[in-house]
Motif scaffolding. Structure first.
Motif, PDB file in Angstrom:
ATOM      1  N   PRO A 202      -0.926  -7.636   0.613  1.00 29.86           N
ATOM      2  CA  PRO A 202      -2.388  -7.448   0.930  1.00 29.86           C
ATOM      3  C   PRO A 202      -2.806  -6.254  -0.082  1.00 29.86           C
ATOM      4  O   PRO A 202      -2.067  -5.608  -0.906  1.00 29.86           O
ATOM      5  CB  PRO A 202      -2.221  -6.723   2.192  1.00 29.86           C
ATOM      6  CG  PRO A 202      -0.849  -7.277   2.538  1.00 29.86           C
ATOM      7  CD  PRO A 202      -0.081  -7.538   1.376  1.00 29.86           C
ATOM      8  N   GLN A 203      -4.016  -6.046  -0.304  1.00 30.91           N
ATOM      9  CA  GLN A 203      -4.629  -5.019  -1.067  1.00 30.91           C
ATOM     10  C   GLN A 203      -4.362  -3.650  -0.493  1.00 30.91           C
ATOM     11  O   GLN A 203      -4.127  -3.401   0.726  1.00 30.91           O
ATOM     12  CB  GLN A 203      -6.314  -5.028  -0.880  1.00 30.91           C
ATOM     13  CG  GLN A 203      -6.765  -6.301  -1.754  1.00 30.91           C
ATOM     14  CD  GLN A 203      -8.150  -6.429  -2.022  1.00 30.91           C
ATOM     15  OE1 GLN A 203      -8.825  -5.741  -1.374  1.00 30.91           O
ATOM     16  NE2 GLN A 203      -8.667  -7.425  -2.655  1.00 30.91           N
ATOM     17  N   GLN A 204      -4.575  -2.611  -1.021  1.00 30.43           N
ATOM     18  CA  GLN A 204      -4.398  -1.106  -0.846  1.00 30.43           C
ATOM     19  C   GLN A 204      -2.944  -0.692  -0.055  1.00 30.43           C
ATOM     20  O   GLN A 204      -2.876   0.028   0.923  1.00 30.43           O
ATOM     21  CB  GLN A 204      -5.420  -0.801   0.172  1.00 30.43           C
ATOM     22  CG  GLN A 204      -6.744  -0.675  -0.472  1.00 30.43           C
ATOM     23  CD  GLN A 204      -7.843  -0.585   0.724  1.00 30.43           C
ATOM     24  OE1 GLN A 204      -7.637  -0.339   1.914  1.00 30.43           O
ATOM     25  NE2 GLN A 204      -9.112   0.106   0.193  1.00 30.43           N
ATOM     26  N   THR A 205      -1.858  -1.427  -0.610  1.00 28.95           N
ATOM     27  CA  THR A 205      -0.575  -0.872  -0.387  1.00 28.95           C
ATOM     28  C   THR A 205       0.148  -0.350  -1.552  1.00 28.95           C
ATOM     29  O   THR A 205       1.546   0.067  -1.157  1.00 28.95           O
ATOM     30  CB  THR A 205       0.202  -2.272   0.084  1.00 28.95           C
ATOM     31  OG1 THR A 205       0.214  -3.256  -1.218  1.00 28.95           O
ATOM     32  CG2 THR A 205      -0.419  -3.178   1.146  1.00 28.95           C
ATOM     33  N   GLY A 206      -0.583   0.044  -2.633  1.00 28.33           N
ATOM     34  CA  GLY A 206       0.065   0.918  -3.616  1.00 28.33           C
ATOM     35  C   GLY A 206       0.746   0.183  -4.565  1.00 28.33           C
ATOM     36  O   GLY A 206       1.394   0.772  -5.672  1.00 28.33           O
ATOM     37  N   VAL A 299      -3.901 -12.859   3.828  1.00 29.26           N
ATOM     38  CA  VAL A 299      -2.630 -12.373   5.005  1.00 29.26           C
ATOM     39  C   VAL A 299      -2.172 -13.591   5.534  1.00 29.26           C
ATOM     40  O   VAL A 299      -0.750 -13.591   5.904  1.00 29.26           O
ATOM     41  CB  VAL A 299      -3.215 -11.280   5.941  1.00 29.26           C
ATOM     42  CG1 VAL A 299      -4.181 -11.820   6.806  1.00 29.26           C
ATOM     43  CG2 VAL A 299      -1.844 -10.792   6.604  1.00 29.26           C
ATOM     44  N   ASN A 300      -2.978 -14.723   5.814  1.00 24.04           N
ATOM     45  CA  ASN A 300      -2.375 -15.912   6.484  1.00 24.04           C
ATOM     46  C   ASN A 300      -1.484 -16.734   5.467  1.00 24.04           C
ATOM     47  O   ASN A 300      -0.683 -17.445   6.177  1.00 24.04           O
ATOM     48  CB  ASN A 300      -3.458 -16.895   6.946  1.00 24.04           C
ATOM     49  CG  ASN A 300      -4.274 -15.955   7.872  1.00 24.04           C
ATOM     50  OD1 ASN A 300      -3.853 -15.414   8.977  1.00 24.04           O
ATOM     51  ND2 ASN A 300      -5.845 -16.183   7.725  1.00 24.04           N
ATOM     52  N   ASP A 301      -1.547 -16.514   4.305  1.00 18.05           N
ATOM     53  CA  ASP A 301      -0.463 -17.222   3.237  1.00 18.05           C
ATOM     54  C   ASP A 301       0.646 -16.430   3.027  1.00 18.05           C
ATOM     55  O   ASP A 301       1.511 -16.994   2.376  1.00 18.05           O
ATOM     56  CB  ASP A 301      -1.118 -17.328   1.984  1.00 18.05           C
ATOM     57  CG  ASP A 301      -2.408 -18.264   2.121  1.00 18.05           C
ATOM     58  OD1 ASP A 301      -2.336 -19.315   3.047  1.00 18.05           O
ATOM     59  OD2 ASP A 301      -3.291 -18.479   1.402  1.00 18.05           O
ATOM     60  N   MET A 302       0.799 -15.137   3.562  1.00 19.49           N
ATOM     61  CA  MET A 302       2.062 -14.311   3.218  1.00 19.49           C
ATOM     62  C   MET A 302       3.288 -14.699   4.018  1.00 19.49           C
ATOM     63  O   MET A 302       3.658 -14.062   5.059  1.00 19.49           O
ATOM     64  CB  MET A 302       1.613 -12.860   3.535  1.00 19.49           C
ATOM     65  CG  MET A 302       0.505 -12.330   2.544  1.00 19.49           C
ATOM     66  SD  MET A 302       0.094 -10.699   2.901  1.00 19.49           S
ATOM     67  CE  MET A 302      -1.374 -10.581   1.991  1.00 19.49           C
ATOM     68  N   ASP A 303       3.756 -15.779   3.889  1.00 18.98           N
ATOM     69  CA  ASP A 303       4.802 -16.530   4.554  1.00 18.98           C
ATOM     70  C   ASP A 303       5.751 -17.385   3.507  1.00 18.98           C
ATOM     71  O   ASP A 303       5.067 -18.394   2.866  1.00 18.98           O
ATOM     72  CB  ASP A 303       4.209 -17.141   5.820  1.00 18.98           C
ATOM     73  CG  ASP A 303       5.502 -17.928   6.563  1.00 18.98           C
ATOM     74  OD1 ASP A 303       6.486 -17.904   6.025  1.00 18.98           O
ATOM     75  OD2 ASP A 303       5.009 -18.160   7.863  1.00 18.98           O
ATOM     76  N   GLY A 331       5.589  -8.075   0.410  1.00 14.86           N
ATOM     77  CA  GLY A 331       4.512  -6.760   0.371  1.00 14.86           C
ATOM     78  C   GLY A 331       3.878  -6.821   1.710  1.00 14.86           C
ATOM     79  O   GLY A 331       3.540  -5.842   2.203  1.00 14.86           O
ATOM     80  N   ARG A 332       4.056  -7.938   2.544  1.00 14.43           N
ATOM     81  CA  ARG A 332       3.033  -7.918   3.795  1.00 14.43           C
ATOM     82  C   ARG A 332       3.750  -7.018   4.725  1.00 14.43           C
ATOM     83  O   ARG A 332       3.187  -6.447   5.695  1.00 14.43           O
ATOM     84  CB  ARG A 332       3.279  -9.165   4.172  1.00 14.43           C
ATOM     85  CG  ARG A 332       4.446  -9.665   4.854  1.00 14.43           C
ATOM     86  CD  ARG A 332       4.375 -11.292   5.596  1.00 14.43           C
ATOM     87  NE  ARG A 332       5.853 -11.392   6.212  1.00 14.43           N
ATOM     88  CZ  ARG A 332       6.717 -12.057   5.529  1.00 14.43           C
ATOM     89  NH1 ARG A 332       6.473 -12.499   4.336  1.00 14.43           N
ATOM     90  NH2 ARG A 332       7.813 -12.510   6.051  1.00 14.43           N
ATOM     91  N   LYS A 333       5.084  -6.196   4.386  1.00 10.13           N
ATOM     92  CA  LYS A 333       5.702  -5.542   5.345  1.00 10.13           C
ATOM     93  C   LYS A 333       5.267  -4.074   5.071  1.00 10.13           C
ATOM     94  O   LYS A 333       5.684  -3.142   5.955  1.00 10.13           O
ATOM     95  CB  LYS A 333       7.472  -5.731   5.178  1.00 10.13           C
ATOM     96  CG  LYS A 333       7.869  -7.000   5.655  1.00 10.13           C
ATOM     97  CD  LYS A 333       9.260  -6.900   5.471  1.00 10.13           C
ATOM     98  CE  LYS A 333       9.666  -8.127   5.706  1.00 10.13           C
ATOM     99  NZ  LYS A 333       9.847  -8.482   7.317  1.00 10.13           N
ATOM    100  N   ILE A 334       4.451  -3.933   3.980  1.00  7.47           N
ATOM    101  CA  ILE A 334       4.029  -2.442   3.621  1.00  7.47           C
ATOM    102  C   ILE A 334       2.482  -2.226   4.295  1.00  7.47           C
ATOM    103  O   ILE A 334       1.788  -3.184   3.950  1.00  7.47           O
ATOM    104  CB  ILE A 334       3.914  -2.290   2.310  1.00  7.47           C
ATOM    105  CG1 ILE A 334       5.353  -2.455   1.512  1.00  7.47           C
ATOM    106  CG2 ILE A 334       3.609  -0.854   1.838  1.00  7.47           C
ATOM    107  CD1 ILE A 334       5.402  -2.389   0.108  1.00  7.47           C
TER     108      ILE A 334
END
Length: 462
Positions: A202-206, A299-303, A331-334
């Motif tokens: 995702p965006q804005q995770t650094g 986000v729905n593709d982060m699998d 990265g979806r975990k951040i």
């Protein structure tokens, strides 16, 4: 650079009392591109410029038999500069081997001589601004005074994140641990040579901050156009690209990246990511830099079980290229960053920590930690070579990051062995398994029957 400035202007409590004075100082010590004319006039009229802080890149001109330099931020280029021998002999220990770095600089001017039409700007002085004694043994000894959980928080502080800020997001304890660990996984290319990673998150995770702002030994290339000449070797100018002079090269916004020749770039990336070198126009280009591919996806593709590469340029939708990626950062975990997650307190100095990470990439250090991993981890003899190399390389990097004090005695300790599995081995396996899942989706005819091997702690005495 930030810490260097703050150390000079902050009070004993680490805080800035006069932000206006700090702003004025920064404007003086770090000139902008529009200040180039003023610096040129100082050099020509006064014989030297004021001292200022900038990044300098050096190169040897074999035809003319002297060194040149450039200052990209200000527009000074190699064809208008020279480093005279008497200066080079004095400053080379600060510059050589870095292919340039941040430091305090003073420029001069050499008027045209004889029949020459153009003068040159000269480098009169260069002082690396790192004011710390960087000693790996002292760093290793310091690690022995903390638990691995405490050490994780210390490292987060060193890269500007508040470890307590994750608790403000309403996460469960296991989710907080995963978020912290995943954030720090981004540092693996900082400590281990040739770690190739992909992070679609995702965006804005650094992502861009970590790879673009932490330290001076990496390079982040934004979206847009990227050429073989910039990355590897420019045949026309006979200059090596950023791969050969950085610890890692992060290609950001890969959804929008464009190459002048997709097939050429795909082939050259596969060759370099596999072997650590490529041949360009008969020139061997070598490097220790890892290749990091960064992008934002829905986000729905982060699998891992879905095609996470479906919106990426065709050059990256190649299973053979993906196979050369060591691991996939989940990265979806951040969680997206908030102000509470940015540190606003005392922390391990960032510049010191980045120097430590750079030293940990040395061949002797890598062999040392890899040897420990090989003593710890068992896998089958018929394991796929790329898979094993990836898992062991990731484990080695994690070991350097979380257990820099590890040695042949510590790896016998039952508590350490349990922590090693949690912090190093299991995450490395998951990262590589995600890569394999993507390979199966993109090229099922070749990879559908391939499965991850077994990796576990050796049962016998280590």
């Amino acid at each position: 650079m930030r810490d260097w400035i703050l150390k000079r202007k902050a009070g004993s409590d680490g805080r800035i009392s006069d932000t206006d004075a700090l702003s004025t100082y920064i404007g003086t010590i770090i000139p902008r591109r529009e200040d180039k004319g003023r610096l040129e006039d100082e050099a020509r009229s006064n014989g030297e410029t004021r001292q200022f802080l900038t990044r300098v890149e050096v190169s040897f001109n074999s035809k003319a038999n002297y060194y040149t330099f450039e200052i990209p931020a200000l527009g000074f280029t190699h064809n208008q500069t020279i480093v005279e021998d008497y200066v080079w002999d004095r400053i080379k220990d600060e510059l050589i081997g870095e292919a340039g770095g941040w430091g305090l600089v003073k420029l001069g001017y050499m008027p045209p001589e004889g029949n020459k039409k153009n003068g040159c700007f000269t480098l009169l002085d260069y002082k690396n601004f790192c004011p710390y004694e960087v000693n790996l043994d002292a760093y290793r000894e310091a690690r022995t005074h903390f638990t691995v959980e405490e050490w994780m928080d210390i490292i987060l502080g060193a890269i500007d994140y508040n470890p307590d800020g994750y608790a403000t997001r309403g996460l469960f304890d296991t989710e907080i641990w995963e978020a912290k660990h995943t954030m720090l996984t981004r540092l693996l290319p900082f400590v281990e040579p040739r770690v190739n990673l992909v992070e679609l998150a995702p965006q804005q995770t650094g992502k861009s901050y970590i790879f673009g702002k932490i330290g001076k030994y990496g390079h982040i290339a934004g979206g847009g156009s990227l050429s073989r000449a910039k990355l590897f070797y420019d045949i026309a100018s006979k200059r090596f690209g950023i791969i050969s002079s950085n610890d890692f090269v992060a290609v950001d916004e890969i959804k929008s990246i464009k190459f002048s020749d997709n097939k050429e770039m795909q082939g050259i990336l596969k060759g370099y990511m596999e072997d650590g070198y490529v041949n360009v126009g008969g020139v061997k280009v070598e490097g220790d830099a890892g290749i990091i591919l960064l992008g934002n996806i829905d986000v729905n593709d982060m699998d891992g079980s879905k095609d996470m590469f479906r919106e990426l340029p065709e050059v990256f939708r190649d299973a053979a290229l993906i196979e050369r990626v060591n691991g996939f950062i989940l990265g979806r975990k951040i969680p997206s960053l908030t102000n509470a997650m940015i540190i606003n307190d005392w922390a391990l100095n960032t510049e010191y920590f980045t120097e430590i990470m750079h030293l940990l990439r040395a061949p002797a250090e890598t062999l040392r930690y890899l040897g420990l991993v090989e003593q710890l981890v068992w896998t089958k003899h018929d394991v796929d070579k790329r898979e094993k190399d990836s898992v062991f390389r990731l484990c080695t990097a994690y070991l350097k990051l979380f257990f820099p004090h590890a040695d042949k005695e510590l790896i016998k300790d039952s508590r350490f062995r349990s922590d090693f599995v949690k912090y190093c081995l299991q995450p490395a396996k998951r990262m590589r398994e995600t890569v394999l899942m993507q390979m199966k989706i993109i090229d099922p005819s070749q990879f559908s029957k391939r499965f991850m091997s077994t990796y576990k702690l050796r049962e016998d005495d280590v």
